[in-house]
Design a protein around this motif. Structure first.
Motif, short mmCIF file in Angstrom:
data_model
loop_
_atom_site.label_atom_id
_atom_site.label_comp_id
_atom_site.label_asym_id
_atom_site.label_seq_id
_atom_site.Cartn_x
_atom_site.Cartn_y
_atom_site.Cartn_z
N SER A 112 2.23 5.89 11.62
CA SER A 112 1.43 6.73 12.49
C SER A 112 1.94 6.55 13.90
CB SER A 112 -0.05 6.34 12.45
OG SER A 112 -0.64 6.71 11.23
N SER A 148 -4.27 9.36 17.19
CA SER A 148 -3.23 8.92 16.26
C SER A 148 -2.89 10.07 15.33
CB SER A 148 -3.71 7.72 15.45
OG SER A 148 -3.78 6.58 16.27
N ARG A 182 0.82 -1.19 0.00
CA ARG A 182 0.00 0.00 0.00
C ARG A 182 0.86 1.26 0.00
NH1 ARG A 182 -0.57 1.66 5.15
NH2 ARG A 182 0.17 0.30 6.75
N ARG A 228 -0.37 11.02 11.91
CA ARG A 228 0.47 10.48 10.83
C ARG A 228 1.85 11.11 10.87
NH1 ARG A 228 -3.85 12.36 8.18
NH2 ARG A 228 -5.53 10.88 8.15
N PRO A 272 -4.02 -2.22 13.74
CA PRO A 272 -5.13 -1.31 13.44
C PRO A 272 -5.29 -0.21 14.49
CG PRO A 272 -5.81 -3.61 13.25
CD PRO A 272 -4.45 -3.61 13.89
N THR A 273 -5.80 0.92 14.07
CA THR A 273 -5.97 2.08 14.96
C THR A 273 -6.77 1.71 16.19
OG1 THR A 273 -5.96 3.51 13.01
CG2 THR A 273 -6.78 4.47 15.05
N PRO A 279 1.63 -3.51 11.40
CA PRO A 279 0.29 -3.22 10.87
C PRO A 279 -0.82 -3.33 11.92
CG PRO A 279 0.93 -5.41 10.21
CD PRO A 279 2.12 -4.81 10.95
N ARG A 319 3.11 2.59 14.58
CA ARG A 319 2.50 1.52 13.82
C ARG A 319 2.46 1.93 12.36
NH1 ARG A 319 -2.58 2.96 12.67
NH2 ARG A 319 -3.41 4.75 13.78
N ASP A 320 2.16 0.98 11.49
CA ASP A 320 1.97 1.31 10.09
C ASP A 320 0.73 2.17 9.95
OD1 ASP A 320 4.16 -0.24 9.47
OD2 ASP A 320 3.00 -1.95 8.77
N SER A 321 0.80 3.18 9.13
CA SER A 321 -0.35 4.04 8.90
C SER A 321 -1.43 3.27 8.16
CB SER A 321 0.05 5.28 8.10
OG SER A 321 -1.08 6.08 7.85
N SER A 322 -2.67 3.52 8.51
CA SER A 322 -3.77 2.86 7.81
C SER A 322 -4.08 3.56 6.49
CB SER A 322 -5.02 2.82 8.70
OG SER A 322 -5.38 4.12 9.09
N GLN A 323 -3.45 4.70 6.25
CA GLN A 323 -3.62 5.41 4.98
C GLN A 323 -2.44 5.08 4.08
OE1 GLN A 323 -4.60 9.53 5.23
NE2 GLN A 323 -6.70 8.88 5.62
#
Length: 193
Positions: A87, A98, A28, A100, A58-59, A56, A77-81
């Motif tokens: 993030s 959270s 992604r 970014r 989740p928020t 990864p 953590r890995d950003s969800s965007q």
């Protein structure tokens, strides 16, 4: 057949089908080139060594984990965007939030702070927050104080490394009379947090 260049009969009868190019692993993130790619790869390795990079996550899960922590506790953590790499989730007085981490022109940015290393960036943020919180565009004030590590108890080597870096700094390592193996261990993760 004398001096021939033909393949033996058995091999020439073999049918060769075109092989499609392998699919790129799903990602992604945008593609990075050259020095930017090396910087991102090095950053991921450094984050993994930190113990407070959760990948990864989740928020919602990150916020649930931080709910029972002290104000100022954070994790990466890995950003969800898809257009952001990381993030930072932080426990605030009002609850977890959270933010970014931007990656722009070879630097990681968290509000007005920037560095070519995300761990160094967070170290700068913790130092700054000891005096004044970071301000977000929406008026929220962020206070980062300590990371939430996957393993809560640090090894004796990790504690010693942090103590040496805190008292002598990265710059002072060269002057210390320490064994090469210990020097390498400290230089692998030369951060106070």
């Amino acid at each position: 057949m004398v001096g021939g260049g033909a393949c033996p009969q058995q091999e020439s009868a073999q049918i060769i089908y075109p092989v499609p190019a392998p699919l790129a692993p799903p990602s992604r993130y945008r593609l990075f080139k050259g020095s930017e790619r090396q910087l991102v790869e090095r950053s991921v390795v450094t984050l993994q060594a930190s113990g407070f990079y959760w990948g990864p996550l989740p928020t919602k899960e990150a916020h649930a984990m931080l709910e029972r922590e002290q104000i100022g506790t954070f994790l990466v953590r890995d950003s969800s965007q898809g257009n952001h790499l990381f993030s930072v989730s932080i426990k605030m007085e009002s609850g977890p939030v959270s933010v970014r981490v931007l990656f722009l022109k070879g630097f990681f940015w968290l509000r007005e702070l920037f560095s070519d290393c995300p761990v160094k960036l967070l170290e700068l943020a913790v130092e700054k927050c000891q005096h004044t919180p970071l301000r977000c565009q929406n008026g929220i004030q962020l206070t980062l104080s300590r990371p939430l590590r996957r393993t809560r108890i640090l090894s004796l080597q990790q504690i010693c490394r942090r103590c040496i870096i805190t008292h002598h700094g990265r710059e002072g390592l060269a002057e210390l009379p320490i064994q090469p193996a210990l020097r390498r261990f400290i230089e692998d993760f030369p951060f106070k947090i």
